[in-house]
Design a protein around this motif. Structure first.
Motif, short mmCIF file in Angstrom:
data_model
loop_
_atom_site.label_atom_id
_atom_site.label_comp_id
_atom_site.label_asym_id
_atom_site.label_seq_id
_atom_site.Cartn_x
_atom_site.Cartn_y
_atom_site.Cartn_z
N PHE A 1 0.98 5.40 0.67
CA PHE A 1 0.32 6.50 1.35
C PHE A 1 1.06 7.80 1.02
CE2 PHE A 1 -0.34 2.78 4.04
CZ PHE A 1 -1.70 2.84 4.34
N THR B 1 -3.41 0.34 -3.44
CA THR B 1 -3.06 -0.95 -2.86
C THR B 1 -2.92 -1.97 -3.97
OG1 THR B 1 -4.19 -0.52 -0.76
CG2 THR B 1 -3.76 -2.83 -1.30
N LYS C 1 -4.42 7.32 1.67
CA LYS C 1 -4.07 6.11 0.93
C LYS C 1 -4.17 6.38 -0.56
CE LYS C 1 -6.70 2.35 0.64
NZ LYS C 1 -7.32 1.04 0.97
N THR D 1 0.84 -1.19 0.00
CA THR D 1 0.00 0.00 0.00
C THR D 1 0.87 1.24 0.00
OG1 THR D 1 -1.73 -1.17 1.24
CG2 THR D 1 -1.85 1.23 1.19
#
Length: 363
Positions: free
Chosen positions: A145, A155, A152, A143
């Motif tokens: 960020f 993913t 976010k 993931t």
């Protein structure tokens, strides 16, 4: 997420082999203790984060500490009061850890900047790079960020196996590619979108049950330019061109700790404590040393003319890069070395299970 497995075969009742007796040593490479610092105990897969002469370390209780590697001076300290599962990742300005409650937490100068919940536990230090924080979780997801806000961005999820290793995996930048270890593969990802650019298999699942079929890549890795060499847990050691994504070579190897190396060799410790040097060009063995057998060695560090490893009794061993012969042996606090030795600001940094931080300097 599948069941987290700390070690394959850890339930065996067989008595562990006795560590090899250490012969008296003449110090052929001078090293002195320059400074010491302390943390609470370290009982998670710690990675010592190094940016120039700054290093960041952490204790299991959530203490995160920034130090000047030359003097040992404390730069900042954070007391998170939350047990940690992984860390530390840092770009020199921000530091990131993962808590046992499945949160990634980012600090700036010891102050919590943001935190985000993760879909699964992580045992790998987050990667802070390019204005982003990347997390490799135990469910084989990666993931991304935003480093400032914690938003976010994407993913990338892979099918999870029934078992995973409860130790650090592989996550690093190579040029403009994010390289992650997913099962037995090195995978190149676009760090902006999370899309897959290439995959290269170092090892494939084998056996008939979940334990025998477990394949995971373990940190640390040995990188020289565009070539990344990594270990598949108790299966293989191999090197990949991280720009083209092609496997250069893979050789059977039975170890659980990561690698390090130089332009000529890749070094690693096998599960029985043998230290091995593979030729970087073709993967053939250059030498093997059995002087540290059954001493539960860390991943190595290539440093000057030596290869440095720590053991479960808190000793730090310096061996010759050329043939594995002993050059020196350093004592810490006897509690066992908790992380792969690191080099920061010309200082050899060793962290122990009891939380001792030792800065050694070559003479």
């Amino acid at each position: 997420m599948g069941l987290a497995l700390a070690l394959v075969g850890c339930s065996s009742t067989r008595q562990a082999p006795k560590p090899a007796e250490l012969a008296p040593i003449s110090a052929l490479q001078g090293v002195r203790l320059a400074w010491q610092a302390r943390l609470p105990a370290v009982a998670f897969p710690l990675e010592v984060s190094v940016q120039g002469q700054q290093l960041v370390v952490a204790g299991s209780d959530g203490t995160v500490l920034g130090l000047d590697a030359v003097s040992g001076r404390e730069l900042w300290r954070a007391a998170l009061a939350e047990p940690l599962a992984a860390g530390v990742g840092s770009d020199g300005r921000l530091a990131a850890v993962v808590t046992r409650s499945n949160e990634v937490l980012v600090l700036e100068g010891g102050r919590t900047l943001w935190r985000q919940k993760l879909p699964a536990q992580s045992y790998t230090a987050p990667l802070v790079a390019g204005g982003r924080v990347f997390v490799l979780a135990a469910d084989r997801s990666v993931t991304g960020f935003d480093a400032r806000t914690g938003r976010k961005l994407w993913t990338q999820q892979r099918p999870g196996e029934a078992l995973v290793l409860q130790q650090a995996g592989v996550l690093l930048p190579v040029g403009d590619t994010l390289v992650a270890g997913l099962s037995g593969r090195l995978v190149g990802l676009d760090p902006l979108r999370g899309s897959v650019r290439w995959e290269a298999a170092l090892a494939a699942p084998r056996g008939t049950n979940d334990v025998e079929r477990l394949v995971d890549l373990v940190g640390r890795v040995s990188r020289q330019g565009e070539v990344v060499c990594a270990r598949a847990f108790q299966a293989a050691v191999g090197c990949v061109d991280a720009v083209r994504g092609n496997l250069l070579w893979s050789k059977p190897a039975n170890g659980a700790q990561g690698l390090h190396g130089d332009e000529r060799f890749v070094f690693g410790s096998e599960s029985d404590g043998k230290l091995v040097a593979w030729r970087r060009a073709d993967g053939e063995r250059a030498w093997t040393s059995d002087q540290l057998q059954f001493r539960s060695l860390t991943a190595p560090l290539a440093l000057g003319r030596s290869v440095v490893v720590g053991d479960s009794q808190g000793l730090v061993h310096l061996l010759s890069r050329e043939d594995g012969s002993p050059l020196n042996r350093l004592a810490t606090d006897g509690s066992g070395v908790a992380a792969a030795p690191a080099l920061a600001g010309g200082t050899l940094v060793v962290v122990t299970r009891a939380g001792g931080i030792f800065g050694f300097r070559p003479e």
